[in-house]
Design a protein around this motif. Sequence first.
Motif, PDB file in Angstrom:
ATOM      1  N   VAL A   1     128.657 -35.949 -42.430  1.00 53.39           N
ATOM      2  CA  VAL A   1     127.358 -36.239 -41.357  1.00 53.39           C
ATOM      3  C   VAL A   1     127.424 -37.666 -41.460  1.00 53.39           C
ATOM      4  N   GLY A   2     127.580 -38.411 -42.341  1.00 52.02           N
ATOM      5  CA  GLY A   2     127.504 -40.001 -42.278  1.00 52.02           C
ATOM      6  C   GLY A   2     128.564 -40.573 -41.452  1.00 52.02           C
ATOM      7  N   LYS A   3     129.998 -39.777 -41.632  1.00 47.24           N
ATOM      8  CA  LYS A   3     131.034 -40.206 -40.785  1.00 47.24           C
ATOM      9  C   LYS A   3     130.939 -40.034 -39.417  1.00 47.24           C
ATOM     10  N   ARG A   4     130.251 -38.823 -38.944  1.00 49.67           N
ATOM     11  CA  ARG A   4     130.163 -38.290 -37.545  1.00 49.67           C
ATOM     12  C   ARG A   4     128.940 -39.344 -36.997  1.00 49.67           C
ATOM     13  N   CYS A   5     127.952 -39.613 -37.636  1.00 49.90           N
ATOM     14  CA  CYS A   5     127.033 -40.810 -37.194  1.00 49.90           C
ATOM     15  C   CYS A   5     127.575 -41.911 -36.800  1.00 49.90           C
ATOM     16  N   CYS A   6     128.416 -42.567 -37.768  1.00 48.42           N
ATOM     17  CA  CYS A   6     129.032 -43.693 -37.557  1.00 48.42           C
ATOM     18  C   CYS A   6     129.974 -43.629 -36.357  1.00 48.42           C
ATOM     19  N   GLU A   7     130.660 -42.766 -36.208  1.00 48.88           N
ATOM     20  CA  GLU A   7     131.724 -42.619 -34.888  1.00 48.88           C
ATOM     21  C   GLU A   7     131.025 -42.575 -33.431  1.00 48.88           C
ATOM     22  N   CYS A   8     129.611 -41.835 -33.747  1.00 44.82           N
ATOM     23  CA  CYS A   8     128.995 -41.906 -32.497  1.00 44.82           C
ATOM     24  C   CYS A   8     128.633 -43.269 -32.187  1.00 44.82           C
ATOM     25  N   GLU A   9     128.025 -43.898 -33.163  1.00 47.37           N
ATOM     26  CA  GLU A   9     127.541 -45.301 -33.128  1.00 47.37           C
ATOM     27  C   GLU A   9     128.697 -46.205 -32.427  1.00 47.37           C
TER      28      GLU A   9
ATOM     29  N   ALA B   1     131.130 -49.283 -28.078  1.00 54.07           N
ATOM     30  CA  ALA B   1     132.248 -49.469 -27.294  1.00 54.07           C
ATOM     31  C   ALA B   1     132.259 -49.366 -25.883  1.00 54.07           C
ATOM     32  N   SER B   2     131.285 -48.563 -25.430  1.00 60.48           N
ATOM     33  CA  SER B   2     131.196 -48.172 -23.986  1.00 60.48           C
ATOM     34  C   SER B   2     130.602 -49.195 -23.215  1.00 60.48           C
ATOM     35  N   VAL B   3     130.447 -49.199 -21.915  1.00 58.33           N
ATOM     36  CA  VAL B   3     130.342 -50.127 -20.963  1.00 58.33           C
ATOM     37  C   VAL B   3     128.602 -50.435 -21.096  1.00 58.33           C
ATOM     38  N   PRO B   4     128.094 -51.623 -20.643  1.00 63.45           N
ATOM     39  CA  PRO B   4     126.916 -51.711 -20.898  1.00 63.45           C
ATOM     40  C   PRO B   4     125.741 -51.095 -20.087  1.00 63.45           C
ATOM     41  N   HIS B   5     126.171 -50.833 -18.791  1.00 56.32           N
ATOM     42  CA  HIS B   5     125.335 -50.226 -18.129  1.00 56.32           C
ATOM     43  C   HIS B   5     126.312 -48.561 -17.691  1.00 56.32           C
ATOM     44  N   ARG B   6     125.629 -47.737 -18.265  1.00 58.04           N
ATOM     45  CA  ARG B   6     126.397 -46.520 -18.323  1.00 58.04           C
ATOM     46  C   ARG B   6     125.201 -45.334 -18.304  1.00 58.04           C
ATOM     47  N   HIS B   7     125.514 -44.337 -18.037  1.00 57.13           N
ATOM     48  CA  HIS B   7     124.991 -42.891 -18.216  1.00 57.13           C
ATOM     49  C   HIS B   7     125.176 -42.265 -19.481  1.00 57.13           C
ATOM     50  N   VAL B   8     124.293 -42.126 -20.395  1.00 54.88           N
ATOM     51  CA  VAL B   8     124.657 -41.806 -21.769  1.00 54.88           C
ATOM     52  C   VAL B   8     125.023 -40.485 -21.663  1.00 54.88           C
ATOM     53  N   GLY B   9     126.246 -39.802 -22.281  1.00 62.36           N
ATOM     54  CA  GLY B   9     126.460 -38.564 -22.311  1.00 62.36           C
ATOM     55  C   GLY B   9     126.656 -38.057 -23.653  1.00 62.36           C
ATOM     56  N   ASN B  10     127.296 -37.072 -23.796  1.00 65.93           N
ATOM     57  CA  ASN B  10     127.482 -36.393 -25.009  1.00 65.93           C
ATOM     58  C   ASN B  10     128.565 -37.083 -25.606  1.00 65.93           C
ATOM     59  N   CYS B  11     128.782 -37.180 -27.095  1.00 66.57           N
ATOM     60  CA  CYS B  11     129.959 -37.522 -28.108  1.00 66.57           C
ATOM     61  C   CYS B  11     131.289 -36.815 -27.551  1.00 66.57           C
TER      62      CYS B  11
ATOM     63  N   GLU C   1     135.071 -35.030 -28.720  1.00 68.14           N
ATOM     64  CA  GLU C   1     135.396 -34.682 -30.151  1.00 68.14           C
ATOM     65  C   GLU C   1     135.845 -35.662 -30.989  1.00 68.14           C
ATOM     66  N   ASP C   2     136.562 -37.007 -30.375  1.00 67.15           N
ATOM     67  CA  ASP C   2     136.949 -38.064 -31.132  1.00 67.15           C
ATOM     68  C   ASP C   2     135.984 -39.040 -31.497  1.00 67.15           C
ATOM     69  N   GLY C   3     134.728 -38.652 -31.268  1.00 68.37           N
ATOM     70  CA  GLY C   3     133.456 -39.441 -31.617  1.00 68.37           C
ATOM     71  C   GLY C   3     133.286 -40.634 -30.557  1.00 68.37           C
ATOM     72  N   THR C   4     133.918 -40.697 -29.403  1.00 69.56           N
ATOM     73  CA  THR C   4     133.702 -41.859 -28.450  1.00 69.56           C
ATOM     74  C   THR C   4     132.793 -41.238 -27.348  1.00 69.56           C
ATOM     75  N   GLN C   5     132.247 -42.284 -26.625  1.00 68.46           N
ATOM     76  CA  GLN C   5     130.933 -41.700 -25.515  1.00 68.46           C
ATOM     77  C   GLN C   5     131.783 -41.161 -24.504  1.00 68.46           C
ATOM     78  N   ARG C   6     131.071 -40.281 -23.723  1.00 71.56           N
ATOM     79  CA  ARG C   6     131.732 -39.741 -22.369  1.00 71.56           C
ATOM     80  C   ARG C   6     131.089 -40.135 -21.537  1.00 71.56           C
ATOM     81  N   PRO C   7     131.766 -41.098 -20.472  1.00 71.85           N
ATOM     82  CA  PRO C   7     131.061 -41.706 -19.301  1.00 71.85           C
ATOM     83  C   PRO C   7     130.378 -40.683 -18.565  1.00 71.85           C
ATOM     84  N   ALA C   8     129.620 -40.982 -17.555  1.00 70.35           N
ATOM     85  CA  ALA C   8     128.948 -40.077 -16.515  1.00 70.35           C
ATOM     86  C   ALA C   8     129.795 -39.696 -15.595  1.00 70.35           C
ATOM     87  N   GLY C   9     129.774 -38.434 -15.189  1.00 71.53           N
ATOM     88  CA  GLY C   9     130.531 -37.899 -14.175  1.00 71.53           C
ATOM     89  C   GLY C   9     131.944 -37.073 -14.465  1.00 71.53           C
TER      90      GLY C   9
END
Length: 250
Positions: free
Chosen positions: A209-217, A222-232, A234-242
């Motif tokens: 659980v701790g590792k998963r939370c850290c990967e999402c954070e 690491a994502s761009v400042p102005h973005r639409h927040v999507g779901n994480c 599978e590799d823990g990164t943030q999915r851009p909108a659209g």
Amino acid sequence: MNWAFLQGLLSGVNKYSTAFGRMWLSVVFLFRLMVFVVAAEKVWGDEQKDFSCNTIQPGCHNVCYDFYFPVSHVRLWALQLIFVTCPSLLVVMHVAYREDRERKYRAKHGEGCGRLYSDTGKKRGGLWWTYILTLIFKMVVDSVFVFLLYYMYEGYNFPALIKCKEDPCPNVVDCFIARPTEKRIFTIFMVVTSLVCVILSLLEIFYLVGKRCCECEIGRAASVPHRHVGNCREDGTQRPAGTHPARSSG
């Protein structure tokens, strides 16, 4: 009982486990499964035959034995080991399901189409939840069996002398357990190793659980400042909108 099947099952899931999971497997193999196979039946042997009472009243011996030993320790531990090891089969089956999906996807779209899963054995998406649920189940099973053993035998003590007054005994009779000290030591050992497995499973849950939370954070940072927040992903990164990737969380 075919314990070789359980050994093969646990060995197969070992490569999908964390460090805590591999420690859990080592404890189950060396301190529970192997000790059970090598020593359990020798310690208990024919416990009903070794249980003696100072009476010749027909039926009294059997009733007193059943009163004090409602369930055989050996069979109880065998059932416990089966319940705590077989959930690992779910992880192996889930990985096999992912590999089958990956094979069908590549056969349909070609080798250059990308992949559904970056790693079919990586604990992401549905496999992450399957792994967590198996850990919870194993913790619950070990805890329940430790409690049942304590409840049924009023602790982990084996008195050398038992007073029995169950029907059809004519009066209060004295009954004796063979090797009570040896049985007590062995029982405490099995209880302690069960509790160690519970602690290891709990630590593994905290780790995952701790590792998963850290990967999402890290993915959010690491994502761009102005973005639409999507779901994480599978590799823990943030999915851009659209975007609508082909990867599945199954």
